[in-house]
Design an enzyme around this catalytic site. Structure first.
Site, PDB file in Angstrom:
ATOM      1  N   ASP A  17      13.793   8.057   2.349  1.00  0.00           N
ATOM      2  CA  ASP A  17      13.646   8.116   3.810  1.00  0.00           C
ATOM      3  C   ASP A  17      14.746   7.302   4.491  1.00  0.00           C
ATOM      4  O   ASP A  17      15.557   6.657   3.814  1.00  0.00           O
ATOM      5  CB  ASP A  17      12.252   7.630   4.241  1.00  0.00           C
ATOM      6  CG  ASP A  17      11.923   6.211   3.797  1.00  0.00           C
ATOM      7  OD1 ASP A  17      12.788   5.555   3.191  1.00  0.00           O
ATOM      8  OD2 ASP A  17      10.799   5.751   4.056  1.00  0.00           O
ATOM      9  N   ASN A  41       0.325   0.502   7.299  1.00  0.00           N
ATOM     10  CA  ASN A  41      -0.594   1.488   7.878  1.00  0.00           C
ATOM     11  C   ASN A  41      -0.899   2.594   6.865  1.00  0.00           C
ATOM     12  O   ASN A  41      -1.430   3.644   7.227  1.00  0.00           O
ATOM     13  CB  ASN A  41       0.019   2.101   9.150  1.00  0.00           C
ATOM     14  CG  ASN A  41       1.342   2.785   8.852  1.00  0.00           C
ATOM     15  OD1 ASN A  41       1.823   2.744   7.723  1.00  0.00           O
ATOM     16  ND2 ASN A  41       1.929   3.410   9.861  1.00  0.00           N
ATOM     17  N   HIS A  69       1.400   4.238   5.153  1.00  0.00           N
ATOM     18  CA  HIS A  69       2.407   5.297   5.050  1.00  0.00           C
ATOM     19  C   HIS A  69       3.152   5.226   3.715  1.00  0.00           C
ATOM     20  O   HIS A  69       3.220   4.188   3.061  1.00  0.00           O
ATOM     21  CB  HIS A  69       3.377   5.304   6.245  1.00  0.00           C
ATOM     22  CG  HIS A  69       4.395   4.218   6.292  1.00  0.00           C
ATOM     23  ND1 HIS A  69       5.086   3.894   7.439  1.00  0.00           N
ATOM     24  CD2 HIS A  69       4.876   3.373   5.339  1.00  0.00           C
ATOM     25  CE1 HIS A  69       5.933   2.930   7.187  1.00  0.00           C
ATOM     26  NE2 HIS A  69       5.828   2.589   5.920  1.00  0.00           N
ATOM     27  N   GLU A  76       3.683   9.120   8.306  1.00  0.00           N
ATOM     28  CA  GLU A  76       2.773   8.275   9.064  1.00  0.00           C
ATOM     29  C   GLU A  76       1.347   8.829   9.022  1.00  0.00           C
ATOM     30  O   GLU A  76       1.150  10.003   8.656  1.00  0.00           O
ATOM     31  CB  GLU A  76       3.274   8.189  10.516  1.00  0.00           C
ATOM     32  CG  GLU A  76       4.647   7.529  10.657  1.00  0.00           C
ATOM     33  CD  GLU A  76       4.608   6.014  10.472  1.00  0.00           C
ATOM     34  OE1 GLU A  76       3.991   5.523   9.509  1.00  0.00           O
ATOM     35  OE2 GLU A  76       5.226   5.302  11.295  1.00  0.00           O
TER      36      GLU A  76
HETATM   37  C1  GLP Z   1       8.947   1.129   4.993  1.00  0.00           C
HETATM   38  C2  GLP Z   1       9.543   2.430   4.400  1.00  0.00           C
HETATM   39  C3  GLP Z   1       8.868   2.808   3.104  1.00  0.00           C
HETATM   40  C4  GLP Z   1       8.557   1.550   2.331  1.00  0.00           C
HETATM   41  C5  GLP Z   1       7.435   0.838   3.056  1.00  0.00           C
HETATM   42  C6  GLP Z   1       7.096  -0.514   2.465  1.00  0.00           C
HETATM   43  O1  GLP Z   1       8.806   1.240   6.369  1.00  0.00           O
HETATM   44  N1  GLP Z   1       9.562   3.534   5.270  1.00  0.00           N
HETATM   45  O2  GLP Z   1       9.677   3.694   2.371  1.00  0.00           O
HETATM   46  O3  GLP Z   1       8.161   1.850   1.026  1.00  0.00           O
HETATM   47  O4  GLP Z   1       7.698   0.752   4.453  1.00  0.00           O
HETATM   48  O5  GLP Z   1       8.164  -1.394   2.593  1.00  0.00           O
HETATM   49  P1  GLP Z   1       8.266  -2.809   1.863  1.00  0.00           P
HETATM   50  O6  GLP Z   1       8.446  -2.528   0.415  1.00  0.00           O
HETATM   51  O7  GLP Z   1       9.464  -3.499   2.472  1.00  0.00           O
HETATM   52  O8  GLP Z   1       6.975  -3.518   2.139  1.00  0.00           O
END
Ligand code: GLP
Length: 243
Positions: free
Chosen positions: A67, A135, A137, A142
């Site tokens: 993403d 949340n 996701h 989302e």
């Molecule tokens: C982000 C990304 C995801 C990621 C998630 C957790 O916003 N869109 O791809 O896996 O949230 O992120 P983190 O590993 O920094 O907690």
């Protein structure tokens, strides 16, 4: 679905890296689709070290970025592009034909999505390594996203906009993401869902033990025939202990 709980973040990352390296040894044309963010940061570092130190053939390896923040230039250190370039693409000296990243600056994001859909349809995904947002996701899928979704542009919800500030040195206006879809997660041969830290305990509990519903995207993991949940002890703290 299997769940493996590790002592700490280091052990968790070492396991994920060694799993991916092992699969690459078995299948040199492996396609890895991977999230950026804090959770997989050490995994990718360990994976690169293992590939280089053990001289694993990665000439056929292909990489897909999960993403990206829409409208964010690749040189911004908070972008997914920057993460992958500095941690994976440059250290392994991957050729442009070996990696596929969303162009977040494209004037035609819908065309970017179609391009990535075509890459995934053609190559398939051997391993999809994802994190989980606060949340629920996955990528930028989302709450409310269809479990059948392909690559798409997503309006970010308020949690994502505020939690996402952690990647940036200054306050950012985050409004949209571009992401692979949950339907594509279901087609991956193996999905690794990683989480660490006590902050992630409630969302891991919901993903693994809560109802499977589109309002909590990570619950889709229960529908995948070969999903592996990898957590440290803190992120697993709210899981049913009889597991
Ligand atoms: C982000 C990304 C995801 C990621 C998630 C957790 O916003 N869109 O791809 O896996 O949230 O992120 P983190 O590993 O920094 O907690």
């Amino acid at each position: 679905m299997t769940i493996s709980v590790f002592e700490d973040y280091h052990a968790l990352s070492a396991h994920a890296a060694s799993f991916i390296a092992g699969q690459l040894r078995i299948k040199p044309s492996l396609t890895l689709c991977m999230a950026s963010g804090h959770t997989p940061a050490l995994t990718v570092e360990m994976l690169v070290n293992t590939i280089l130190s053990e001289k694993i053939d990665y000439s056929g390896f292909r990489f897909i970025g999960l993403d990206e923040w829409l409208g964010l230039p690749p040189e911004n250190s908070g972008s997914c592009h920057y993460f992958f370039k500095t941690k994976l693409i440059d250290p392994l000296q991957l050729s442009p034909s070996q990696y596929f990243l969303f162009d977040a600056m494209s004037p035609d994001p819908a065309a970017e999505c179609k391009k990535m859909d075509a890459v995934i349809a053609e190559r398939g995904i051997d391993i999809m390594l994802v994190g989980i947002g606060m949340n629920g996701h996955i990528g930028f899928n989302e709450p409310g996203t269809s479990f059948l979704s392909l690559c798409h542009v997503a309006a970010l919800d308020d949690t994502t906009k505020s939690v996402g500030q952690k990647y940036f040195n200054e306050q950012m206006e985050l409004s949209k993401g571009i992401t692979t879809g949950l339907g594509q997660l279901l087609t991956a041969s193996t999905v690794l869902l990683m989480a660490n830290g006590s902050k992630k305990a409630p969302v891991i509990q919901k993903a693994v033990e809560g109802p499977v519903k589109e309002s909590f995207p990570a619950s889709i993991i229960q529908r995948h025939p070969n999903a592996v949940i990898l957590t440290d002890k803190e992120a697993a703290a709210l899981l049913n202990t009889s597991r």
